[in-house]
Write an enzyme that holds these catalytic residues in place. Sequence first.
Site, PDB file in Angstrom:
ATOM      1  N   ASN A   9      31.421 -28.069  76.732  1.00  0.00           N
ATOM      2  CA  ASN A   9      30.893 -27.098  75.771  1.00  0.00           C
ATOM      3  C   ASN A   9      30.700 -25.763  76.491  1.00  0.00           C
ATOM      4  O   ASN A   9      29.771 -25.606  77.275  1.00  0.00           O
ATOM      5  CB  ASN A   9      29.554 -27.623  75.220  1.00  0.00           C
ATOM      6  CG  ASN A   9      28.870 -26.626  74.303  1.00  0.00           C
ATOM      7  OD1 ASN A   9      29.482 -25.641  73.865  1.00  0.00           O
ATOM      8  ND2 ASN A   9      27.595 -26.865  74.004  1.00  0.00           N
ATOM      9  N   LYS A  11      29.883 -22.964  75.199  1.00  0.00           N
ATOM     10  CA  LYS A  11      28.883 -22.095  74.557  1.00  0.00           C
ATOM     11  C   LYS A  11      29.481 -20.678  74.399  1.00  0.00           C
ATOM     12  O   LYS A  11      30.678 -20.550  74.181  1.00  0.00           O
ATOM     13  CB  LYS A  11      27.582 -22.099  75.352  1.00  0.00           C
ATOM     14  CG  LYS A  11      27.105 -23.523  75.639  1.00  0.00           C
ATOM     15  CD  LYS A  11      25.710 -23.612  76.152  1.00  0.00           C
ATOM     16  CE  LYS A  11      25.369 -25.080  76.359  1.00  0.00           C
ATOM     17  NZ  LYS A  11      23.973 -25.295  76.727  1.00  0.00           N
ATOM     18  N   HIS A  96      24.074 -28.599  67.401  1.00  0.00           N
ATOM     19  CA  HIS A  96      23.577 -28.397  68.774  1.00  0.00           C
ATOM     20  C   HIS A  96      22.183 -27.786  68.700  1.00  0.00           C
ATOM     21  O   HIS A  96      21.885 -26.978  67.814  1.00  0.00           O
ATOM     22  CB  HIS A  96      24.530 -27.471  69.537  1.00  0.00           C
ATOM     23  CG  HIS A  96      24.234 -27.423  71.004  1.00  0.00           C
ATOM     24  ND1 HIS A  96      23.188 -26.686  71.517  1.00  0.00           N
ATOM     25  CD2 HIS A  96      24.810 -28.048  72.053  1.00  0.00           C
ATOM     26  CE1 HIS A  96      23.148 -26.865  72.833  1.00  0.00           C
ATOM     27  NE2 HIS A  96      24.125 -27.673  73.187  1.00  0.00           N
ATOM     28  N   GLU A  98      20.801 -25.513  70.275  1.00  0.00           N
ATOM     29  CA  GLU A  98      20.756 -24.037  70.302  1.00  0.00           C
ATOM     30  C   GLU A  98      21.006 -23.463  68.912  1.00  0.00           C
ATOM     31  O   GLU A  98      20.463 -22.423  68.552  1.00  0.00           O
ATOM     32  CB  GLU A  98      21.772 -23.502  71.330  1.00  0.00           C
ATOM     33  CG  GLU A  98      21.274 -23.758  72.751  1.00  0.00           C
ATOM     34  CD  GLU A  98      22.369 -23.919  73.791  1.00  0.00           C
ATOM     35  OE1 GLU A  98      23.537 -23.598  73.510  1.00  0.00           O
ATOM     36  OE2 GLU A  98      22.036 -24.390  74.902  1.00  0.00           O
ATOM     37  N   GLU A 168      21.030 -35.130  73.408  1.00  0.00           N
ATOM     38  CA  GLU A 168      20.789 -34.011  74.312  1.00  0.00           C
ATOM     39  C   GLU A 168      19.318 -33.614  74.259  1.00  0.00           C
ATOM     40  O   GLU A 168      18.933 -32.807  73.398  1.00  0.00           O
ATOM     41  CB  GLU A 168      21.636 -32.810  73.884  1.00  0.00           C
ATOM     42  CG  GLU A 168      23.119 -33.052  73.951  1.00  0.00           C
ATOM     43  CD  GLU A 168      23.858 -31.765  74.277  1.00  0.00           C
ATOM     44  OE1 GLU A 168      24.582 -31.748  75.261  1.00  0.00           O
ATOM     45  OE2 GLU A 168      23.652 -30.765  73.559  1.00  0.00           O
ATOM     46  N   GLY A 174      20.494 -26.968  80.279  1.00  0.00           N
ATOM     47  CA  GLY A 174      20.539 -25.721  81.037  1.00  0.00           C
ATOM     48  C   GLY A 174      19.374 -25.545  81.998  1.00  0.00           C
ATOM     49  O   GLY A 174      19.156 -24.450  82.511  1.00  0.00           O
ATOM     50  N   SER A 214      22.225 -30.891  81.524  1.00  0.00           N
ATOM     51  CA  SER A 214      22.311 -30.754  82.986  1.00  0.00           C
ATOM     52  C   SER A 214      23.173 -31.833  83.647  1.00  0.00           C
ATOM     53  O   SER A 214      22.867 -32.293  84.740  1.00  0.00           O
ATOM     54  CB  SER A 214      20.911 -30.713  83.606  1.00  0.00           C
ATOM     55  OG  SER A 214      20.222 -29.552  83.165  1.00  0.00           O
ATOM     56  N   GLY A 235      27.692 -28.691  79.695  1.00  0.00           N
ATOM     57  CA  GLY A 235      27.654 -27.244  79.480  1.00  0.00           C
ATOM     58  C   GLY A 235      28.031 -26.509  80.754  1.00  0.00           C
ATOM     59  O   GLY A 235      29.203 -26.418  81.127  1.00  0.00           O
TER      60      GLY A 235
HETATM   61  P1  PGA Z   1      24.081 -28.001  80.140  1.00  0.00           P
HETATM   62  O1  PGA Z   1      24.346 -27.906  78.555  1.00  0.00           O
HETATM   63  O2  PGA Z   1      25.057 -29.016  80.687  1.00  0.00           O
HETATM   64  O3  PGA Z   1      24.334 -26.616  80.664  1.00  0.00           O
HETATM   65  O4  PGA Z   1      22.679 -28.449  80.317  1.00  0.00           O
HETATM   66  C1  PGA Z   1      24.665 -29.038  77.810  1.00  0.00           C
HETATM   67  C2  PGA Z   1      24.797 -28.681  76.353  1.00  0.00           C
HETATM   68  O5  PGA Z   1      23.995 -27.891  75.837  1.00  0.00           O
HETATM   69  O6  PGA Z   1      25.706 -29.166  75.660  1.00  0.00           O
END
Ligand code: PGA
Length: 260
Positions: A9, A11, A96, A98, A168, A174, A214, A235
């Site tokens: 992903n 983003k 997601h 976000e 998630e 993140g 992460s 991500g």
């Molecule tokens: P991250 O994001 O691996 O940077 O923690 C994962 C995601 O939001 O899909």
Amino acid sequence: MRRLLVVANWKMHKTASEAAVFVDRLTGLKPDPGSVDAVLAPPFTALAAVAHRLLQGTPFKLAAQNLFWEDTGAFTGEVSAPMLKDLGCEYVIVGHSERRQHFGDTDQGVNKKIRAALRHGVRPILCVGESLPEREQGHTDKVVTTQVRTGLEGLSKAHLAQVTIAYEPIWAIGTGRAASVEQAEEVHASLRATLLRNWGAEVGEQVRILYGGSVSPNNVAGFLASRSIDGALVGGACLDPESFATILSLAQDVARQKRS
Ligand code: PGA
């Protein structure tokens, strides 16, 4: 046995030109996901560039990060399932955290988006997860179960079989602070139980449940080795071609071990 699925992903990272450079570097590394399904989810504006360079003759598949539930119409700024399908998207990420946090996506809206994707043969990846306060108050199970039940409400068994779920935890995204494998397994077990209860054993067993938050080359093998974890939504660690290629090769090793 469910096939492992690794989704990158991106983003809101990379222009179309930067995406093309990424793809050239990635293919230069000759990654061989083998029996692992490998999916790239660039921003809308880079989908065509990635599709054009990557999809011909490679095992990689394309995903979008969002969609709107209507097919066409006066919806300025939105992108529909037929548009994604036409670009070669096999998957689409829906709900997601976000999007839920910053753009007001609700469980009901997520349900409409999932139905729209399925109507057009695009496979939805439904994201669910609790915030830190929700976890601390012991509400994790209730939160993710509601997100799954409402998000998938009214789906036929045939459609459910096309769905992937990504657990998630919001506090792990993140932050560099991934969930432990045990924490992920606990939630995955509860999600699997919800699927079995609502759709029966045959279909409930087919749906893949990924872990995201992460994930990195350092921890991905530990997650994927778990019987209850069917892949990863990655991500930050997939923005670099070397790191993504490493994750894929570790996933491929785990897939081999799981089969033997
Ligand atoms: P991250 O994001 O691996 O940077 O923690 C994962 C995601 O939001 O899909």
